[in-house]
Enzyme design. Structure first.
Site, PDB file in Angstrom:
ATOM      1  N   GLU A 110       1.623  -0.492   9.069  1.00 24.56           N
ATOM      2  CA  GLU A 110       1.487  -1.953   9.193  1.00 24.56           C
ATOM      3  C   GLU A 110       2.821  -2.681   9.409  1.00 24.56           C
ATOM      4  O   GLU A 110       3.123  -3.653   8.696  1.00 24.56           O
ATOM      5  CB  GLU A 110       0.750  -2.509   7.964  1.00 24.56           C
TER       6      GLU A 110
ATOM      7  N   GLU B 257      -8.532   4.824   9.207  1.00 27.36           N
ATOM      8  CA  GLU B 257      -9.122   4.224   7.999  1.00 27.36           C
ATOM      9  C   GLU B 257     -10.479   3.563   8.295  1.00 27.36           C
ATOM     10  O   GLU B 257     -10.772   2.471   7.817  1.00 27.36           O
ATOM     11  CB  GLU B 257      -8.170   3.165   7.413  1.00 27.36           C
TER      12      GLU B 257
HETATM   13  O1  G3I Z   1      -4.905   4.132 -10.515  1.00 26.76           O
HETATM   14  C1  G3I Z   1      -4.869   2.848 -11.176  1.00 26.76           C
HETATM   15  C2  G3I Z   1      -5.529   2.932 -12.490  1.00 26.76           C
HETATM   16  O2  G3I Z   1      -4.790   3.801 -13.327  1.00 26.76           O
HETATM   17  C3  G3I Z   1      -5.623   1.538 -13.093  1.00 26.76           C
HETATM   18  O3  G3I Z   1      -6.343   1.588 -14.297  1.00 26.76           O
HETATM   19  C4  G3I Z   1      -6.311   0.590 -12.128  1.00 26.76           C
HETATM   20  C5  G3I Z   1      -6.374  -0.847 -12.648  1.00 26.76           C
HETATM   21  O4  G3I Z   1      -6.367  -1.776 -11.614  1.00 26.76           O
HETATM   22  O5  G3I Z   1      -5.613   0.579 -10.936  1.00 26.76           O
HETATM   23  C6  G3I Z   1      -5.571   1.839 -10.316  1.00 26.76           C
HETATM   24  O6  G3I Z   1      -4.854   1.763  -9.128  1.00 26.76           O
HETATM   25  C7  G3I Z   1      -5.497   1.076  -8.060  1.00 26.76           C
HETATM   26  C8  G3I Z   1      -5.653   2.052  -6.904  1.00 26.76           C
HETATM   27  O7  G3I Z   1      -6.136   1.382  -5.778  1.00 26.76           O
HETATM   28  C9  G3I Z   1      -6.610   3.196  -7.245  1.00 26.76           C
HETATM   29  O8  G3I Z   1      -7.893   2.680  -7.510  1.00 26.76           O
HETATM   30  C10 G3I Z   1      -4.604  -0.087  -7.651  1.00 26.76           C
HETATM   31  O9  G3I Z   1      -4.584  -1.053  -8.674  1.00 26.76           O
HETATM   32  C11 G3I Z   1      -5.106  -0.701  -6.390  1.00 26.76           C
HETATM   33  O10 G3I Z   1      -4.172  -1.671  -5.930  1.00 26.76           O
HETATM   34  C12 G3I Z   1      -5.259   0.359  -5.333  1.00 26.76           C
HETATM   35  O11 G3I Z   1      -5.768  -0.235  -4.153  1.00 26.76           O
HETATM   36  C13 G3I Z   1      -5.621   0.495  -2.954  1.00 26.76           C
HETATM   37  C14 G3I Z   1      -4.886  -0.376  -1.942  1.00 26.76           C
HETATM   38  O12 G3I Z   1      -4.847   0.305  -0.690  1.00 26.76           O
HETATM   39  C15 G3I Z   1      -3.454  -0.669  -2.379  1.00 26.76           C
HETATM   40  O13 G3I Z   1      -2.705   0.509  -2.451  1.00 26.76           O
HETATM   41  C16 G3I Z   1      -7.000   0.883  -2.466  1.00 26.76           C
HETATM   42  O14 G3I Z   1      -7.579   1.850  -3.346  1.00 26.76           O
HETATM   43  C17 G3I Z   1      -6.891   1.503  -1.072  1.00 26.76           C
HETATM   44  O15 G3I Z   1      -8.183   1.692  -0.543  1.00 26.76           O
HETATM   45  C18 G3I Z   1      -6.113   0.557  -0.154  1.00 26.76           C
HETATM   46  O16 G3I Z   1      -5.966   1.212   1.088  1.00 26.76           O
HETATM   47  C19 G3I Z   1      -5.314   0.450   2.118  1.00 26.76           C
HETATM   48  C20 G3I Z   1      -4.453   1.426   2.904  1.00 26.76           C
HETATM   49  O17 G3I Z   1      -3.577   2.106   2.047  1.00 26.76           O
HETATM   50  C21 G3I Z   1      -3.680   0.706   4.017  1.00 26.76           C
HETATM   51  N1  G3I Z   1      -4.587  -0.066   4.855  1.00 26.76           N
HETATM   52  C22 G3I Z   1      -5.490  -0.975   4.153  1.00 26.76           C
HETATM   53  C23 G3I Z   1      -6.297  -0.190   3.115  1.00 26.76           C
HETATM   54  C24 G3I Z   1      -7.401  -1.010   2.487  1.00 26.76           C
HETATM   55  O18 G3I Z   1      -6.897  -2.104   1.777  1.00 26.76           O
END
Ligand code: G3I
Length: 361
Positions: free
Chosen positions: A155, A272
């Site tokens: 991105e 994705e």
């Molecule tokens: O693992 C922790 C957990 O320990 C904690 O209890 C919990 C509380 O919020 O958070 C967990 O981590 C989360 C993680 O996903 C796993 O579920 C993060 O807060 C959360 O921010 C994270 O979100 C991810 C996001 O990217 C940010 O990294 C999404 O799963 C993931 O699907 C999303 O993927 C992105 C791609 O990387 C880039 N393109 C867009 C795409 C969709 O948004």
């Protein structure tokens, strides 16, 4: 092959559409169908869900020839502290992929999101090259020969940031200027010369969005410039986060854009893919059909370009999708963006993807 995998055809042949293990041999998975046309079909996974859910692990084994860690190769997971790497989850994804002979697509070496707090504090023009090289060298080097391809820069384009080159104002751009992009690719290439290196972005899919049409132009300039300067870049990653409540405007514009990317000498990976039905009206069945139509329209156009070599969905089953929390529906029902439902039954989306791979009408 025409029509061979439509639901009607399967029901007529007496084959169940359920995904239970006892039906494992009755139809080919999406990975096998994609393989027949030289494409990898993968899904993004969280290793913990695979390890706690045997049926899900079996589903991945049957359907996927590729796997992407949804979160476990991001900085906030890999780098809890400046001097510390935590490879636990990433190692597990690589091991799961190895056990089912799937190619790993690593995600993501440089991104403006999902970074640990310490990174912004430590990153200065003086330290940035060393930090970048230590991270990319360490991560790509660890998985050399085990991770087939990497989202090296994720991105990097944001036209709203109003730079003439269209690049996003990120912590890396602020520290190093636009050179952070070729530097990231060169560092990854040195660490594993056999890895396929990818620049990924969103907002390139729809023909009827003026900002996306403009972003395609910016992206082409960026990619052509990287190739001209000899950066080791091998593919564009087209994220493919699609919407279930708007026209499937994937026509001549998208086709032409993909052709132009291929002419630059790059492959194209859909990295994705999912269809967000947060705002899609109708009954559950109508929503599933609408989502399927969008998968099909998108993939028909995209797979028409021979440079497309991978299609990865952002998850495989509605049981495990980060979209449920990120996009709550107004009616309180869960979104259903993926090819399998929460019970691992194939949805219309599965058949749409299968038919796109086989070219069935
Ligand atoms: O693992 C922790 C957990 O320990 C904690 O209890 C919990 C509380 O919020 O958070 C967990 O981590 C989360 C993680 O996903 C796993 O579920 C993060 O807060 C959360 O921010 C994270 O979100 C991810 C996001 O990217 C940010 O990294 C999404 O799963 C993931 O699907 C999303 O993927 C992105 C791609 O990387 C880039 N393109 C867009 C795409 C969709 O948004």
């Amino acid at each position: 092959m025409a029509g061979a995998l439509t639901r009607r055809g399967l029901i007529a042949a007496g084959l169940s559409t359920a995904a239970g293990a006892c039906h494992a041999q009755t139809y080919p998975g999406l990975g096998e169908l994609a393989r027949r046309r030289g494409v990898i079909f993968g899904a993004a996974i969280e290793p913990a869900t695979v390890d706690k859910d045997y049926d899900f692990a079996a589903l991945l084994r049957r359907e996927c020839t590729g796997l992407t860690p949804e979160n476990h190769m991001k900085w906030n997971v890999l780098r809890p502290a400046p001097r510390r790497f935590d490879f636990g989850g990433a190692d597990r994804v690589v091991a799961i992929a190895r056990s089912q002979n799937a190619a790993v697509h690593g995600h993501a070496l440089i991104w403006h999101e999902a970074n640990p707090d310490w990174l912004a504090r430590e990153l200065t023009p003086r330290t940035a090259v060393e930090i970048l090289e230590e991270h990319i060298g360490g991560v790509v080097g660890r998985y050399a020969g085990k991770v087939r391809s990497w989202d090296v820069v994720n991105e990097p384009v944001e036209r709203n940031d109003r730079r003439p080159d269209g690049l996003r104002q990120s912590l890396w751009l602020n520290a190093l200027g636009p050179d952070y992009i070729p530097l990231a690719f060169e560092t990854a290439h040195r660490a594993d010369p056999s890895a396929r290196l990818v620049l990924s972005d969103y907002g390139l899919e729809y023909d009827d969005e003026s900002w996306m049409r403009e972003k395609r132009g910016t992206m082409l300039e960026l990619l052509a410039g990287l190739k001209r300067q000899g950066a080791p870049i091998h593919a564009l990653g087209l994220q493919g986060h699609l919407l279930g409540d708007r026209p499937a405007a994937f026509g001549a514009g998208l086709r032409g854009f993909l052709r132009d990317v291929a002419r630059i000498g790059l492959e194209i990976y859909v990295t994705e893919l999912d269809v967000n039905d947060q705002k899609t009206p109708g009954t559950l069945r109508q929503r599933d059909e609408a989502v399927a139509r969008i998968y099909r329209a998108f993939l028909d156009t995209v797979l028409g370009e021979p440079a497309v070599k991978m299609v990865t969905t952002w998850g495989l089953s509605d049981r495990y999708t980060s979209k449920i929390d990120m996009f709550p529906r107004p009616d309180g029902q869960a979104v259903r963006p993926l090819p399998f439902d929460e019970a691992f039954t194939r949805k219309p989306a599965w058949f749409a993807i299968a038919d796109a791979f086989t070219g069935a009408r």
